[in-house]
Design a protein around this motif. Sequence first.
Motif, PDB file in Angstrom:
ATOM      1  N   SER A 131       0.683  -1.108   0.164  1.00  0.00           N
ATOM      2  CA  SER A 131      -0.022   0.128  -0.064  1.00  0.00           C
ATOM      3  C   SER A 131       0.806   1.243   0.149  1.00  0.00           C
ATOM      4  CB  SER A 131      -0.994   0.039   1.081  1.00  0.00           C
ATOM      5  OG  SER A 131      -0.274   0.037   2.424  1.00  0.00           O
ATOM      6  N   VAL A 132       0.198   2.268  -0.715  1.00  0.00           N
ATOM      7  CA  VAL A 132       1.046   3.653  -0.750  1.00  0.00           C
ATOM      8  C   VAL A 132       0.010   4.549  -0.514  1.00  0.00           C
ATOM      9  CG1 VAL A 132       2.391   5.302  -2.143  1.00  0.00           C
ATOM     10  CG2 VAL A 132       2.894   2.668  -2.202  1.00  0.00           C
ATOM     11  N   ASN A 133       0.218   5.640   0.590  1.00  0.00           N
ATOM     12  CA  ASN A 133      -0.767   6.857   0.654  1.00  0.00           C
ATOM     13  C   ASN A 133      -0.276   7.726  -0.552  1.00  0.00           C
ATOM     14  OD1 ASN A 133      -2.015   5.990   2.517  1.00  0.00           O
ATOM     15  ND2 ASN A 133      -0.671   6.874   4.020  1.00  0.00           N
ATOM     16  N   SER A 134      -1.599   8.227  -1.055  1.00  0.00           N
ATOM     17  CA  SER A 134      -1.448   9.365  -2.091  1.00  0.00           C
ATOM     18  C   SER A 134      -2.321  10.547  -1.238  1.00  0.00           C
ATOM     19  CB  SER A 134      -2.344   9.085  -3.208  1.00  0.00           C
ATOM     20  OG  SER A 134      -3.721   9.068  -2.992  1.00  0.00           O
ATOM     21  N   ALA A 135      -1.831  11.925  -1.870  1.00  0.00           N
ATOM     22  CA  ALA A 135      -2.592  13.105  -1.477  1.00  0.00           C
ATOM     23  C   ALA A 135      -4.146  12.959  -1.248  1.00  0.00           C
ATOM     24  CB  ALA A 135      -2.315  14.318  -2.450  1.00  0.00           C
ATOM     25  N   GLU A 136      -4.907  12.214  -2.191  1.00  0.00           N
ATOM     26  CA  GLU A 136      -6.107  12.169  -2.170  1.00  0.00           C
ATOM     27  C   GLU A 136      -6.354  11.176  -0.851  1.00  0.00           C
ATOM     28  OE1 GLU A 136      -4.278  11.502  -4.514  1.00  0.00           O
ATOM     29  OE2 GLU A 136      -4.686  13.318  -5.909  1.00  0.00           O
ATOM     30  N   ASP A 137      -5.504  10.198  -0.575  1.00  0.00           N
ATOM     31  CA  ASP A 137      -5.862   9.175   0.595  1.00  0.00           C
ATOM     32  C   ASP A 137      -5.856   9.970   1.984  1.00  0.00           C
ATOM     33  OD1 ASP A 137      -6.298   7.202  -1.331  1.00  0.00           O
ATOM     34  OD2 ASP A 137      -3.991   6.755  -1.178  1.00  0.00           O
ATOM     35  N   THR A 138      -4.853  10.819   1.859  1.00  0.00           N
ATOM     36  CA  THR A 138      -4.972  11.388   3.335  1.00  0.00           C
ATOM     37  C   THR A 138      -5.168  12.880   3.489  1.00  0.00           C
ATOM     38  OG1 THR A 138      -2.746  12.628   2.446  1.00  0.00           O
ATOM     39  CG2 THR A 138      -2.463  10.333   3.332  1.00  0.00           C
ATOM     40  N   GLY A 139      -5.674  13.367   2.399  1.00  0.00           N
ATOM     41  CA  GLY A 139      -6.221  14.644   2.294  1.00  0.00           C
ATOM     42  C   GLY A 139      -5.204  15.767   2.747  1.00  0.00           C
ATOM     43  N   ARG A 140      -3.853  15.488   2.693  1.00  0.00           N
ATOM     44  CA  ARG A 140      -2.805  16.389   2.808  1.00  0.00           C
ATOM     45  C   ARG A 140      -2.133  16.784   1.390  1.00  0.00           C
ATOM     46  NH1 ARG A 140       0.110  15.969   8.172  1.00  0.00           N
ATOM     47  NH2 ARG A 140      -1.533  15.232   9.779  1.00  0.00           N
ATOM     48  N   GLU A 141      -1.518  17.824   1.587  1.00  0.00           N
ATOM     49  CA  GLU A 141      -0.646  17.860   0.192  1.00  0.00           C
ATOM     50  C   GLU A 141       0.629  17.296   0.360  1.00  0.00           C
ATOM     51  OE1 GLU A 141      -1.326  19.834  -2.192  1.00  0.00           O
ATOM     52  OE2 GLU A 141      -3.184  20.751  -1.585  1.00  0.00           O
ATOM     53  N   PRO A 142       0.927  16.763  -0.920  1.00  0.00           N
ATOM     54  CA  PRO A 142       2.207  15.750  -0.589  1.00  0.00           C
ATOM     55  C   PRO A 142       3.642  16.664   0.043  1.00  0.00           C
ATOM     56  CG  PRO A 142       1.848  16.344  -2.980  1.00  0.00           C
ATOM     57  CD  PRO A 142       0.733  16.936  -2.061  1.00  0.00           C
ATOM     58  N   PHE A 143       4.266  15.749   0.722  1.00  0.00           N
ATOM     59  CA  PHE A 143       5.516  16.522   1.367  1.00  0.00           C
ATOM     60  C   PHE A 143       6.642  16.963   0.109  1.00  0.00           C
ATOM     61  CE2 PHE A 143       9.333  15.877   3.918  1.00  0.00           C
ATOM     62  CZ  PHE A 143       9.116  16.720   4.684  1.00  0.00           C
ATOM     63  N   LEU A 144       6.764  15.826  -0.681  1.00  0.00           N
ATOM     64  CA  LEU A 144       7.712  16.359  -1.661  1.00  0.00           C
ATOM     65  C   LEU A 144       7.348  15.393  -3.145  1.00  0.00           C
ATOM     66  CD1 LEU A 144      11.114  15.563  -0.098  1.00  0.00           C
ATOM     67  CD2 LEU A 144      10.448  17.615  -0.769  1.00  0.00           C
ATOM     68  N   ASP A 145       7.801  16.133  -4.183  1.00  0.00           N
ATOM     69  CA  ASP A 145       7.653  15.557  -5.483  1.00  0.00           C
ATOM     70  C   ASP A 145       8.009  13.990  -5.330  1.00  0.00           C
ATOM     71  OD1 ASP A 145       6.253  17.694  -6.275  1.00  0.00           O
ATOM     72  OD2 ASP A 145       7.963  18.287  -7.588  1.00  0.00           O
ATOM     73  N   GLU A 146       7.461  13.167  -6.041  1.00  0.00           N
ATOM     74  CA  GLU A 146       7.979  11.611  -5.895  1.00  0.00           C
ATOM     75  C   GLU A 146       9.332  11.278  -6.639  1.00  0.00           C
ATOM     76  OE1 GLU A 146       7.471   7.924  -4.463  1.00  0.00           O
ATOM     77  OE2 GLU A 146       6.190   9.584  -4.086  1.00  0.00           O
ATOM     78  N   TRP A 147       9.747  12.070  -7.404  1.00  0.00           N
ATOM     79  CA  TRP A 147      10.982  11.978  -8.026  1.00  0.00           C
ATOM     80  C   TRP A 147      12.205  12.394  -7.006  1.00  0.00           C
ATOM     81  CZ3 TRP A 147      14.294  16.193  -8.216  1.00  0.00           C
ATOM     82  CH2 TRP A 147      13.870  17.350  -8.305  1.00  0.00           C
ATOM     83  N   VAL A 148      11.738  13.248  -6.200  1.00  0.00           N
ATOM     84  CA  VAL A 148      12.869  13.760  -5.344  1.00  0.00           C
ATOM     85  C   VAL A 148      13.491  12.426  -4.352  1.00  0.00           C
ATOM     86  CG1 VAL A 148      13.447  15.074  -3.317  1.00  0.00           C
ATOM     87  CG2 VAL A 148      12.032  15.923  -5.315  1.00  0.00           C
TER      88      VAL A 148
END
Length: 337
Positions: A131-148
């Motif tokens: 499982s992986v949390n996305s921004a839609e799952d948590t309701g939060r803005e992502p911490f960093l872009d995935e490529w970072v």
Amino acid sequence: MTRLIAPAPAPAPGLPADGRPTRARRALRAVAVASCLPYLSLKVAWIAGSHVGIPEGSALLDHRGVMIAANTLTVLMDAAVIVLALLLTRPWGHRVPAWLLALPMWAATGLLAPIMAGFPAQLAVRALGGSVNSAEDTGREPFLDEWVFGVVYGGFILQGLSLGLLFALYARDRWGHVWRGRVAGLAAPGRAARRCALAAAVLALYPVALRLLWAGGSTLGLNETRAAERTSDFYVLQALDACYLAAAVAGALALAFRWGRTLPVRVPLALTWLGSGAVACWGAWLFLASLGPVDDVADQPTAAMLLSYAVQMIIGTLVATVGVRLLKERAGRGGTA
């Protein structure tokens, strides 16, 4: 009158007659230095105010002063890898006092080894359906872009591999005699070493139990945010943390009580080095990170989490003490065959 000419100093062990490192060591040094550049570039850009790799709304943008301080610290830490790579491959590096090299290398090992194990393990579990949390799952803005994450952790893995190989070659040249022989041939350990090992083993029961509970799905002692946003990545890291604690304690007990008498001395020494570094340095890093400002009470680390980080620091220090005592004693005796 005869003029006396002092002989040229002998090259450092493991170096050719001209004092230059071998081609393999130069290549490893180049990899270590080059692998630092992406991380250092990102951090310097963030300190300068760039938002490259940071999405709008990220928590990293909430506290500018804290971000600058934290990034400056991590820039210095990663720059130390470049200094270590030079130290491990230049003749003057063999004249550096042992503690001045061993301490930063121990810290580098402790911080990089868990990333080298954890990031590939997380990717493997994800590939198998984790499982992986996305921004839609948590309701939060992502911490960093995935490529970072790929760029930074990929660089850390290369740093760990190249720096680790350089240190292994350096340590073999300079101190190889101290880990010759088998555990059965170790001198009788002192009372202080046995007490340190036993204290570490007892203290480890708490963080090991907590990590295994978390790896098994329990939320005991977790804050609300961490409990709600657990994924396979979280479970993998908790299981690995328990392994680092077990490795540290196993190495210390083997050295302090001469358990596993047929094992080569380098086996418990490696467990002690890797385990104590991972446990102490990540405990310290997580404890330091927990002192930062928190906007949401749900993100505040619990007492159980803080206690586990503090106990890890103590365990790592105790285990490292056992290893240092053994190395000093064997270095004084010239090792054993």
